[in-house]
Design an enzyme around this catalytic site. Structure first.
Site, PDB file in Angstrom:
ATOM      1  N   ASP A   1       0.790  -1.233   0.000  1.00 15.82           N
ATOM      2  CA  ASP A   1       0.000   0.000   0.000  1.00 15.82           C
ATOM      3  C   ASP A   1       0.825   1.288   0.000  1.00 15.82           C
ATOM      4  O   ASP A   1       0.616   2.154  -0.841  1.00 15.82           O
ATOM      5  CB  ASP A   1      -0.970  -0.002   1.187  1.00 15.82           C
TER       6      ASP A   1
ATOM      7  N   CYS B   1     -15.941  -6.838 -16.304  1.00 19.45           N
ATOM      8  CA  CYS B   1     -16.995  -5.912 -15.873  1.00 19.45           C
ATOM      9  C   CYS B   1     -18.069  -5.725 -16.943  1.00 19.45           C
ATOM     10  O   CYS B   1     -19.230  -5.439 -16.628  1.00 19.45           O
ATOM     11  CB  CYS B   1     -16.393  -4.551 -15.514  1.00 19.45           C
TER      12      CYS B   1
ATOM     13  N   CYS C   1     -21.556  -3.340 -17.126  1.00 18.84           N
ATOM     14  CA  CYS C   1     -22.077  -3.034 -15.792  1.00 18.84           C
ATOM     15  C   CYS C   1     -21.536  -1.690 -15.276  1.00 18.84           C
ATOM     16  O   CYS C   1     -20.348  -1.406 -15.386  1.00 18.84           O
ATOM     17  CB  CYS C   1     -21.690  -4.144 -14.822  1.00 18.84           C
TER      18      CYS C   1
ATOM     19  N   CYS D   1     -21.301   0.118  -9.771  1.00 14.32           N
ATOM     20  CA  CYS D   1     -20.434   0.816  -8.820  1.00 14.32           C
ATOM     21  C   CYS D   1     -20.465   2.324  -9.057  1.00 14.32           C
ATOM     22  O   CYS D   1     -20.498   3.106  -8.104  1.00 14.32           O
ATOM     23  CB  CYS D   1     -19.006   0.275  -8.901  1.00 14.32           C
TER      24      CYS D   1
ATOM     25  N   CYS E   1     -21.903   5.254  -6.187  1.00 14.12           N
ATOM     26  CA  CYS E   1     -20.989   6.183  -5.522  1.00 14.12           C
ATOM     27  C   CYS E   1     -21.748   7.409  -5.015  1.00 14.12           C
ATOM     28  O   CYS E   1     -22.368   8.127  -5.800  1.00 14.12           O
ATOM     29  CB  CYS E   1     -19.881   6.618  -6.483  1.00 14.12           C
TER      30      CYS E   1
ATOM     31  N   CYS F   1     -13.952  11.375  -3.221  1.00 12.10           N
ATOM     32  CA  CYS F   1     -14.175  10.016  -2.718  1.00 12.10           C
ATOM     33  C   CYS F   1     -14.353  10.043  -1.198  1.00 12.10           C
ATOM     34  O   CYS F   1     -13.500  10.563  -0.476  1.00 12.10           O
ATOM     35  CB  CYS F   1     -13.001   9.122  -3.097  1.00 12.10           C
TER      36      CYS F   1
ATOM     37  N   CYS G   1     -15.129   3.831   2.821  1.00 12.58           N
ATOM     38  CA  CYS G   1     -16.449   3.706   2.201  1.00 12.58           C
ATOM     39  C   CYS G   1     -16.462   2.425   1.379  1.00 12.58           C
ATOM     40  O   CYS G   1     -15.514   2.147   0.656  1.00 12.58           O
ATOM     41  CB  CYS G   1     -16.736   4.916   1.314  1.00 12.58           C
TER      42      CYS G   1
ATOM     43  N   CYS H   1     -19.062   1.260  -3.426  1.00 11.04           N
ATOM     44  CA  CYS H   1     -18.772   0.715  -4.761  1.00 11.04           C
ATOM     45  C   CYS H   1     -18.458  -0.776  -4.696  1.00 11.04           C
ATOM     46  O   CYS H   1     -18.551  -1.481  -5.707  1.00 11.04           O
ATOM     47  CB  CYS H   1     -17.639   1.485  -5.440  1.00 11.04           C
TER      48      CYS H   1
ATOM     49  N   CYS I   1     -21.210  -4.070  -6.237  1.00  8.53           N
ATOM     50  CA  CYS I   1     -20.611  -4.859  -7.319  1.00  8.53           C
ATOM     51  C   CYS I   1     -21.182  -6.274  -7.363  1.00  8.53           C
ATOM     52  O   CYS I   1     -21.107  -7.005  -6.365  1.00  8.53           O
ATOM     53  CB  CYS I   1     -19.098  -4.909  -7.131  1.00  8.53           C
TER      54      CYS I   1
END
Length: 383
Positions: A134, A188, A191, A194, A198, A214, A240, A243, A247
């Site tokens: 990360d 995906c 689709c 998501c 949001c 965001c 959050c 999204c 899915c």
């Protein structure tokens, strides 16, 4: 050295230490990602938490001498609590996002990467590594995508067929020439669930996120939350999941493989009012082990105050008045003033009128006036 055999041994060992998915990638520059990052920078969509040097984010050879491959790993985490706690009137609760439910994933994945390094060294003493989770230079998602861990979804998460997007990602650059895996095809399709889910329209289009809008980013900021986002925050204290929960790939995905990723319900979904007055020591003791505490207690307290306004929790009015009158931090005092106006009631109104006289900080006074404006807006129109 038989690299193919070593690779098979690494894969087999990874399963014994709780790595749920492993893949291998070329260390060549991530040219497509570079274009996307430059565009993000140009549009002002970055969060500011990223590595500033875009070249380092896309060129492994700038951060590791003579890289020959990258190992990508994924560890699944739960999407549902085994033990549920309920938010009810007078005892309202906030929520941390699922990625922050268990022990801080940075520690969890670094520990697994460390074990993987030690295993490889036992086989190849001259092996070299640079592991990251990360906060490293590389874009975890780009590495995972190239290594076949999953495809990059429209919600800007890696989606795996097995675990959906409920996975933590990490990677290890090495001087060993592991054989690359094939990337996975995008699944995906057409689709857009998501994007539709949001709350703030931060997902500008599939695969493009305006971090400044965001909610996951906004919950980590330390200043006043911009007015347009306050009602959209709901009871979120950190992160959050909108999204992710929207899915279809994530439907029915809930894995409890690792004890360290299991949430303590009182931490993952804590009572809001006690957070307003929590000491630094108690905050560190209760929330310190989870990743959502990394910015300290101020953002969490600010978000808790806004969550109480979201619930219009009149039982919190005395607590909010105390915060507005006594807290030394302008952001916390001002947010409490705004929330008092949002909740309403004569006690809140009187406290705000007094604050209008007693408060000295200009930013807080702006929030006090906003709070009082809610009372004017609620008055019936006169002819």
């Amino acid at each position: 050295m038989d690299i193919r055999q070593l690779q098979e041994e690494v894969i087999a060992y990874s399963k014994t230490i709780g790595i749920d998915k492993i893949g291998f990638a070329s260390p060549s520059p991530f040219t497509e990602m570079k274009s996307r990052l430059l565009r993000q920078q140009e549009l002002g969509y970055q969060s500011g938490f990223e590595e500033k040097d875009i070249e380092k984010r896309v060129r492994p050879d700038l951060i590791f001498d003579q890289p020959h491959s990258i190992i990508a790993i994924a560890v699944a985490y739960p999407s549902k609590m085994k033990v549920r706690v309920v938010s009810k009137k007078g005892q309202r609760r906030g929520i941390f996002c699922r990625a922050s439910w268990g022990v801080d994933y940075h520690h969890v994945l670094r520990n697994k990467l460390k074990k993987l390094e030690e295993f490889i060294l036992s086989k190849v003493p001259e092996a070299r590594f640079k592991s990251m989770v990360d906060t490293g230079e590389l874009v975890d998602r780009a590495v995972a995508e190239r290594a076949g861990i999953g495809w990059s979804g429209k919600n800007c998460s890696i989606l795996t067929p097995e675990f959906g997007s409920y996975v933590y990602l990490g990677e290890m650059i090495t001087n060993l020439p592991f054989i690359p895996d094939a990337p996975m095809e995008d699944q995906c399709g057409s689709c857009t669930k998501c994007l539709d889910a949001c709350p703030t329209g931060a997902l500008v289009q599939g695969g493009q996120l305006d971090s400044q809008r965001c909610i996951a980013f906004l919950t980590q900021t330390k200043g006043f939350l911009p007015d347009e986002f306050r009602d959209k925050l709901g009871n979120r204290l950190y992160g959050c999941d909108s999204c992710q929960t929207a899915c279809p790939v994530n439907k029915g995905k809930d894995f409890h493989f690792h004890p360290e990723t299991e949430p303590d319900p009182e931490v993952a979904k804590p009572l809001l009012k006690p957070i307003l007055h929590i000491s630094n020591k108690d905050f560190k003791e209760k929330f310190g082990p989870v990743s959502g505490s990394w910015r300290g207690k101020k953002p969490i307290q600010r978000n808790a105050i806004l969550a109480l306004a979201h619930f219009k929790d009149d039982s919190a009015v005395p607590d909010l008045i105390k915060v507005m009158q006594e807290d030394p931090r302008p952001v916390i005092r001002g947010t409490a003033a705004w929330s008092l106006g949002k909740i309403g009631g004569e006690g809140a109104k009187t406290a705000l009128e007094n604050a209008l006289v007693q408060e000295k900080d200009e930013d807080v006074l702006v929030e006090v006036k906003k709070g009082l404006d809610f009372f004017r807006e609620s008055q019936p129109a006169t002819r």
